[in-house]
Design a protein around this motif. Structure first.
Motif, mmCIF file in Angstrom:
data_model
loop_
_atom_site.group_PDB
_atom_site.id
_atom_site.type_symbol
_atom_site.label_atom_id
_atom_site.label_comp_id
_atom_site.label_asym_id
_atom_site.label_seq_id
_atom_site.Cartn_x
_atom_site.Cartn_y
_atom_site.Cartn_z
ATOM 1 N N GLN A 84 3.156 10.653 -4.909
ATOM 2 C CA GLN A 84 2.751 10.689 -6.441
ATOM 3 C C GLN A 84 4.075 10.921 -7.319
ATOM 4 O O GLN A 84 4.074 10.266 -8.341
ATOM 5 C CB GLN A 84 1.787 12.047 -6.709
ATOM 6 C CG GLN A 84 0.388 11.817 -6.625
ATOM 7 C CD GLN A 84 -0.379 13.230 -6.683
ATOM 8 O OE1 GLN A 84 0.102 14.231 -6.613
ATOM 9 N NE2 GLN A 84 -1.652 13.095 -6.997
ATOM 10 N N LEU A 87 5.691 7.390 -7.431
ATOM 11 C CA LEU A 87 4.851 6.597 -8.025
ATOM 12 C C LEU A 87 4.879 6.857 -9.571
ATOM 13 O O LEU A 87 5.269 5.816 -10.358
ATOM 14 C CB LEU A 87 3.217 6.922 -7.893
ATOM 15 C CG LEU A 87 2.146 6.336 -8.815
ATOM 16 C CD1 LEU A 87 2.470 4.703 -8.879
ATOM 17 C CD2 LEU A 87 0.876 6.511 -8.756
ATOM 18 N N GLN A 91 6.726 3.924 -11.828
ATOM 19 C CA GLN A 91 6.024 3.835 -13.057
ATOM 20 C C GLN A 91 7.144 3.947 -14.449
ATOM 21 O O GLN A 91 7.052 3.114 -15.394
ATOM 22 C CB GLN A 91 4.935 4.463 -13.575
ATOM 23 C CG GLN A 91 3.637 4.221 -12.316
ATOM 24 C CD GLN A 91 2.493 5.379 -12.619
ATOM 25 O OE1 GLN A 91 2.791 6.472 -12.968
ATOM 26 N NE2 GLN A 91 1.334 4.682 -12.414
ATOM 27 N N GLN A 129 6.458 -4.026 -10.667
ATOM 28 C CA GLN A 129 5.006 -3.936 -10.668
ATOM 29 C C GLN A 129 4.424 -3.867 -9.142
ATOM 30 O O GLN A 129 3.301 -3.038 -9.074
ATOM 31 C CB GLN A 129 4.417 -4.835 -11.278
ATOM 32 C CG GLN A 129 4.584 -5.204 -12.980
ATOM 33 C CD GLN A 129 4.173 -6.320 -13.618
ATOM 34 O OE1 GLN A 129 4.226 -7.420 -13.113
ATOM 35 N NE2 GLN A 129 3.715 -6.274 -14.984
ATOM 36 N N VAL A 132 5.041 -0.520 -7.878
ATOM 37 C CA VAL A 132 4.024 0.738 -8.502
ATOM 38 C C VAL A 132 2.575 0.275 -7.773
ATOM 39 O O VAL A 132 1.878 1.440 -7.407
ATOM 40 C CB VAL A 132 3.759 0.316 -9.976
ATOM 41 C CG1 VAL A 132 2.547 1.235 -10.516
ATOM 42 C CG2 VAL A 132 5.017 0.736 -10.847
ATOM 43 N N ALA A 133 2.317 -0.858 -7.475
ATOM 44 C CA ALA A 133 1.137 -1.210 -6.818
ATOM 45 C C ALA A 133 1.144 -0.567 -5.281
ATOM 46 O O ALA A 133 0.200 0.146 -4.933
ATOM 47 C CB ALA A 133 0.748 -2.542 -6.648
ATOM 48 N N ASP A 135 3.108 1.895 -4.456
ATOM 49 C CA ASP A 135 2.973 3.444 -4.446
ATOM 50 C C ASP A 135 1.530 4.003 -4.623
ATOM 51 O O ASP A 135 1.134 4.888 -4.071
ATOM 52 C CB ASP A 135 3.907 3.900 -5.595
ATOM 53 C CG ASP A 135 5.356 3.658 -5.431
ATOM 54 O OD1 ASP A 135 5.744 3.587 -4.192
ATOM 55 O OD2 ASP A 135 6.191 3.591 -6.479
ATOM 56 N N GLN A 136 0.838 3.229 -5.701
ATOM 57 C CA GLN A 136 -0.610 3.518 -5.786
ATOM 58 C C GLN A 136 -1.351 3.440 -4.361
ATOM 59 O O GLN A 136 -2.331 4.500 -4.191
ATOM 60 C CB GLN A 136 -1.340 2.755 -6.949
ATOM 61 C CG GLN A 136 -2.597 2.918 -7.061
ATOM 62 C CD GLN A 136 -2.713 4.281 -7.925
ATOM 63 O OE1 GLN A 136 -2.020 4.634 -8.844
ATOM 64 N NE2 GLN A 136 -3.468 5.296 -7.315
ATOM 65 N N VAL A 139 -0.788 6.659 -2.648
ATOM 66 C CA VAL A 139 -0.996 8.005 -3.045
ATOM 67 C C VAL A 139 -2.696 7.998 -2.483
ATOM 68 O O VAL A 139 -3.291 8.730 -2.369
ATOM 69 C CB VAL A 139 -1.078 7.715 -4.791
ATOM 70 C CG1 VAL A 139 -2.102 8.763 -5.249
ATOM 71 C CG2 VAL A 139 0.358 7.957 -4.983
ATOM 72 N N ASP A 140 -3.511 6.616 -2.751
ATOM 73 C CA ASP A 140 -4.838 6.510 -2.432
ATOM 74 C C ASP A 140 -4.889 7.006 -0.882
ATOM 75 O O ASP A 140 -5.810 7.611 -0.480
ATOM 76 C CB ASP A 140 -5.244 5.084 -2.560
ATOM 77 C CG ASP A 140 -5.446 4.822 -4.211
ATOM 78 O OD1 ASP A 140 -5.345 5.778 -4.916
ATOM 79 O OD2 ASP A 140 -5.576 3.488 -4.558
ATOM 80 N N LYS A 143 -4.442 10.477 -0.452
ATOM 81 C CA LYS A 143 -5.610 11.293 -0.935
ATOM 82 C C LYS A 143 -6.863 11.250 0.061
ATOM 83 O O LYS A 143 -7.599 12.266 0.184
ATOM 84 C CB LYS A 143 -5.954 10.738 -2.323
ATOM 85 C CG LYS A 143 -5.068 11.185 -3.592
ATOM 86 C CD LYS A 143 -5.798 10.576 -4.609
ATOM 87 C CE LYS A 143 -5.050 11.076 -6.211
ATOM 88 N NZ LYS A 143 -5.441 10.428 -7.244
#
Length: 422
Positions: A84, A87, A91, A129, A132-133, A135-136, A139-140, A143
């Motif tokens: 996170q 990310l 960002q 971009q 960031v994608a 990194d997302q 993160v998912d 989680k």
């Protein structure tokens, strides 16, 4: 005794009146049954870690999704915080790059900077971009791994014996898992009923069936015809053929011969679609025919027999896949030998010790068309099988002399003296 006394002639006899009617009558049979669970699930950890909490007792009844145990989440929480943070950093860099790009575009409009600088900044924005994608996604994933520290019941049911204690390190590869859940609502009861109480499927089909005779060459049905029922070949052989239009010409392919005691027509029984191939008598045929609509009505009244119809269908599907595999990977001699074995075993029991013979009413040309071979290739292979003493060629038919030898040729091919190409 006097009149009206026991046995007296004047004693009144009760009489009841009813209407005679024909209807189904319940038949009750006592039998020993076995209770079987509808489903059983072994609850396993999806991530490795120390078992911190248990929220169940052995024998409890649980619902799907109910929390059963918790694994130490600290390492997974730390990993989530780390990604996170990455990310958030990327960002911020993306936001700054986008602002710089906007400024560069304004300066370019005033002809104050070179267009190359704007292009470079636009490329940097696209790169960030993508970062960031990514990194997302991390993160998912983090989680998801964190959510796996909470172990829940996959199905509703009753819990068995606990297989792990607090403080144990559990892993997804643990064979016994944490606990087993057995679904008991609903539950199946299986009874073994003696055959004397059960009318067999064959008997009931015979009651529905009517004989039908076909002369050699007579059509049973053609491609596009409406479903007409289920057929069993009792004597003779049916040809199943396919046609394809090639310009102004039509090419016909012999797909298979249907011999006793084979059934056909079950595909249309399920999908009720028009016939997909042609069927006609290869020889004089005796068939048992069960008409489409009475058969469907009988199956609706006896739905337990749909399974038997499905088994007919799956057997045919399995044979089709085997034939497709043979067509793709086997050389011509093995393909032809394998088809002869199938035809020889389609009916009549063999006695290998007595070398029982079996005559097949199929010509060399029919075999070639069934297997997609030239007539010359089929003839060459058959000649080699005859020289090996496995069969005897006759006019319009052949006789299998050695079924075991033919099986060996189907599995391993002919001796190296010479083999035909496909």
């Amino acid at each position: 005794m006097g009149p009206g006394g026991p046995g007296g002639a004047g004693q009144t006899q009760p009489v009841s009146v009813g209407v005679v009617e024909r209807r189904d009558m319940r038949v009750l049979i006592s039998a020993i049954g076995t209770m079987n669970a509808r489903a059983t699930a072994v609850v396993r950890a999806k991530v490795s870690g120390e078992l911190l909490k248990l929220h169940f007792k052995e024998g409890d009844e649980v619902k799907a999704g109910q929390l059963l145990a918790e694994i130490d989440p600290r390492s997974f929480q730390a990993t989530l915080s780390q990604v996170q943070g990455s990310l958030a950093r990327d960002q911020a860099q993306l936001k700054n790059a986008q602002l710089d790009l906007q400024r560069y575009k304004e300066l370019l409009a005033q002809d104050s900077i070179a267009s190359q600088q704007v292009d470079t900044q636009a490329a940097l924005v696209r790169q960030l971009q993508g970062t960031v994608a990514a990194d997302q996604g991390q993160v998912d994933a983090a989680k998801l791994q964190l959510s796996y520290t909470r172990i829940t019941a996959p199905i509703s049911g009753r819990l068995g014996l606990r297989q792990a204690d607090l403080g144990n390190v559990v892993n997804p590869s643990d064979t016994n898992g944490l606990v087993t859940i057995t679904q008991v609502r609903p539950i199946d009861a299986l009874f073994s009923v003696p055959e004397t109480h059960v009318s067999t499927l064959a008997e009931q089909l015979r009651a529905l069936a009517k004989p039908r005779l076909l002369a050699a060459g007579e059509w049973l049905f053609r491609r596009g015809d409406a479903p007409c029922g289920l057929y069993a070949v009792a004597r003779g052989a049916l040809t199943i053929a396919g046609t394809a239009a090639m310009g102004e010409q039509t090419r016909t392919a012999l797909l298979t011969l249907v011999e006793p005691p084979m059934w056909l027509g079950e595909i249309a029984l399920f999908d009720q679609a028009p016939r997909s191939h042609d069927a006609y008598a290869a020889t004089h045929c005796t068939l048992l025919h069960i008409a489409h609509q009475p058969l469907r009505q009988w199956l609706e009244a006896n739905p337990q027999y749909w399974r038997d119809m499905a088994l007919l269908l799956t057997d045919k599907l399995r044979n089709c896949l085997i034939a497709l595999e043979e067509q793709t990977v086997l050389p011509a001699p093995q393909r032809l030998a394998h088809r002869l074995v199938q035809m020889a075993q389609s009916y009549d029991q063999w006695n290998d010790s007595l070398r029982t013979r079996r005559e097949l009413a199929v010509s060399q040309e029919q075999l070639a068309r069934m297997l997609g071979l030239s007539r010359q290739t089929a003839n060459q292979v058959l000649q080699e099988l005859q020289q090996a003493g496995l069969l005897q060629l006759r006019r319009g038919k052949l006789e299998v002399l050695d079924l075991n030898g033919l099986k060996t040729a189907a599995c391993y091919g002919l001796p190296a003296s010479g083999q035909a190409s496909s």
